[in-house]
Every structure is written in C-alpha cells, then in structure tokens.
Design a protein around this motif. Structure first.
Motif, mmCIF file in Angstrom:
data_model
loop_
_atom_site.group_PDB
_atom_site.id
_atom_site.type_symbol
_atom_site.label_atom_id
_atom_site.label_comp_id
_atom_site.label_asym_id
_atom_site.label_seq_id
_atom_site.Cartn_x
_atom_site.Cartn_y
_atom_site.Cartn_z
ATOM 1 N N PRO A 145 0.806 -1.231 0.000
ATOM 2 C CA PRO A 145 0.000 0.000 0.000
ATOM 3 C C PRO A 145 0.834 1.273 0.000
ATOM 4 O O PRO A 145 0.494 2.244 -0.683
ATOM 5 N N ARG A 201 3.383 1.393 -3.496
ATOM 6 C CA ARG A 201 2.682 1.691 -4.757
ATOM 7 C C ARG A 201 3.568 1.428 -5.984
ATOM 8 O O ARG A 201 3.798 2.307 -6.813
ATOM 9 N N LEU A 211 -3.999 -11.156 -2.943
ATOM 10 C CA LEU A 211 -4.402 -9.775 -3.184
ATOM 11 C C LEU A 211 -5.882 -9.683 -3.534
ATOM 12 O O LEU A 211 -6.479 -8.617 -3.445
ATOM 13 N N THR A 266 -7.524 -9.788 -6.292
ATOM 14 C CA THR A 266 -7.913 -9.295 -7.602
ATOM 15 C C THR A 266 -6.641 -9.111 -8.419
ATOM 16 O O THR A 266 -5.538 -9.276 -7.901
ATOM 17 N N PRO A 278 -3.566 -7.446 -9.644
ATOM 18 C CA PRO A 278 -2.828 -6.371 -9.000
ATOM 19 C C PRO A 278 -2.627 -5.169 -9.918
ATOM 20 O O PRO A 278 -2.523 -5.322 -11.135
ATOM 21 N N TYR A 296 -12.579 -1.470 -0.747
ATOM 22 C CA TYR A 296 -11.150 -1.217 -0.587
ATOM 23 C C TYR A 296 -10.507 -0.726 -1.886
ATOM 24 O O TYR A 296 -9.283 -0.602 -1.960
ATOM 25 N N TYR A 297 -11.308 -0.427 -2.883
ATOM 26 C CA TYR A 297 -10.809 -0.042 -4.189
ATOM 27 C C TYR A 297 -11.337 1.339 -4.564
ATOM 28 O O TYR A 297 -12.174 1.916 -3.886
ATOM 29 N N SER A 338 -12.935 3.184 -8.104
ATOM 30 C CA SER A 338 -13.449 2.943 -9.451
ATOM 31 C C SER A 338 -13.232 4.199 -10.276
ATOM 32 O O SER A 338 -13.794 5.258 -9.981
ATOM 33 N N MET A 387 -11.097 -0.643 -12.072
ATOM 34 C CA MET A 387 -10.895 -0.840 -10.644
ATOM 35 C C MET A 387 -9.417 -0.709 -10.300
ATOM 36 O O MET A 387 -8.548 -1.290 -10.953
ATOM 37 N N ARG A 407 -6.694 -0.661 -6.905
ATOM 38 C CA ARG A 407 -6.542 -0.971 -5.482
ATOM 39 C C ARG A 407 -5.832 0.188 -4.779
ATOM 40 O O ARG A 407 -4.678 0.103 -4.365
ATOM 41 N N ARG A 408 -6.523 1.299 -4.640
ATOM 42 C CA ARG A 408 -5.999 2.493 -3.974
ATOM 43 C C ARG A 408 -7.135 3.146 -3.201
ATOM 44 O O ARG A 408 -8.301 3.071 -3.588
ATOM 45 N N SER A 409 -6.810 3.829 -2.132
ATOM 46 C CA SER A 409 -7.827 4.542 -1.357
ATOM 47 C C SER A 409 -8.052 5.932 -1.938
ATOM 48 O O SER A 409 -7.152 6.511 -2.574
#
Length: 234
Positions: A45, A48, A70, A72, A74, A153-154, A156, A165, A167-169
């Motif tokens: 996280p 990155r 993970l 999904t 990555p 947790y993703y 869009s 999608m 995988r970042r806040s």
C-alpha cells in the motif's frame, strides 16, 4: 516520472543483485525490498509499485499465492524470478510481463527491463494509471478520468463509458491527483474539474456537481468552499 520497483525474494543476495542492476537505470526507483510474501503484503500500500520483481519459490507463501491473496488482479506489472523452467507457463497465465531464470546475467536482465519499460511507459506521457485487465495491462491517462468513486477497498475510475478498478484509497488518490486538476467533493467521490459542466443548487441548499457526461454527484458542504475557490478565475 520514474517507474517504481519493488523486489520480493527470500534470498538476501538475490534481492541485492536485482537492486544493484536496477540502480544502474535512472528511470527506475527501487521503493522497497521484501524477504517474504507477508512483508510484501504489508509494504504494497505504501510502496505503490509500478513493477514487482517477484520470486516464485518462497517459504510459507510463494509468488503465485501472494498474487492470489491480493484478491484481484494487482495494479502493477510482475516479472517473476525463479530457478526453475517449469513455472514459466503458469507465470504467463497469471499475466506476468516477463520471466527471469536464475542465474541470469546482466545482459538478460537488461533485455527484460527494456521490454518491461516499453510496455509500461507512454512516450511523453507521465501522468497515468497502470491497470491490469485480465492478462493485459491498460494505461489510463489522468486527463481521461471523469471522476473517481470509492468502492470498498478499491477506487473505481470512471472514464467515459468505462470503469476501471484500482486498489488504492480515495485519500491516497486525493493527494496525488490534486495538482492535476482533481478535487474531492464527497467522502466517496473525486472529480476532474476539467470535466465539470455546472454546479446546481438544490431546494435543500445542497449543491450537485454536473459533469460533461451528464453524471450528477452530490457535493458535501465541507468541500463546497474549496471547490468554489478552485473554480473561481484567478
């Protein structure tokens, strides 16, 4: 903009060798070295990475299992590193960009790195997301994104009629994208101000953001002043 590389290998000497080879390339920044899958999961996280050099055979959790954990596809490219040919087919089945067989020489490593760089970079384009879609990697320019929505947790990314999608806040993306014309308008939404058509004030005194696509998004009062200030002519 440099490509961010993470090295995951349970052998310290192997990690060191890859790091030394990457250090020769001014276009690569090594953002971390991990000795296990658990370390990698904890580091991802913050690191990155755009690219992960991933050992396949590691105790307790191997490289394939790490990717599975993970949950999904990555948001980074993978170069698998292993001492065994038998993993090659599976490596490409899970979408690896390339495959390094130990022991490898400097020339082999440099050829792999050049291929990876060609696939991850757009000439003259530095502001982009790299998103895995099945076995392919897609590049989405910041400028093509209309708005971004929190999704568990993703995030869009809405770009025209497509959603990607990542995988970042949203909190992380907010800081990265603010210098590029993006503004958070709600705890669950960030918009590209270049795609904003209007702000409409409802009867309840709350604003809606209207995008060029026709998408309407609620704007929280806590973000109103910042949005209006950024829209005002200087």
């Amino acid at each position: 903009m440099m490509l961010r590389a993470l090295i995951v290998d349970d052998e310290p000497l192997a990690r060191s060798n890859v790091a030394l080879l990457l250090a020769r390339d001014p276009a690569i920044a090594v953002v971390g070295q991990c000795g296990s899958a658990e370390e990698a999961l904890a580091a991802l996280p913050a690191a990155r990475p755009d690219l992960v050099f991933l050992d396949i055979e590691m105790p307790e959790c191997d490289g394939f299992e790490l990717l599975e954990r993970l949950g999904t596809a990555p948001p980074f490219a993978v170069v698998f590193v292993t001492a065994h040919h038998r993993f090659a087919l599976r490596a490409f089945e899970v979408g690896a960009l390339d495959y390094l067989l130990k022991p490898f020489d400097d020339q082999r490593f440099e050829r792999v790195l050049e291929r990876v760089k060609e696939r991850l970079r757009l000439p003259g384009e530095t502001h982009r997301f790299i998103i895995r879609s099945g076995n392919a990697l897609e590049v989405v320019k910041f400028a093509d994104v209309d708005w971004i929505e929190a999704s568990d947790y993703y995030a869009s990314l809405h770009a025209g009629s497509r959603a990607h999608m990542l995988r970042r806040s949203l909190s992380e993306l907010e800081g990265e994208l603010a210098p590029h014309g993006f503004q958070r308008i709600h705890r669950s939404a960030i918009v590209n101000l270049a795609r904003l058509r209007a702000l409409e004030l409802g009867k309840d005194g709350e604003y809606e953001v209207v995008l060029e696509t026709g998408q309407r998004l609620r704007m929280s009062r806590s973000y109103r002043k910042t949005v209006l200030d950024r829209m005002s002519p200087t």
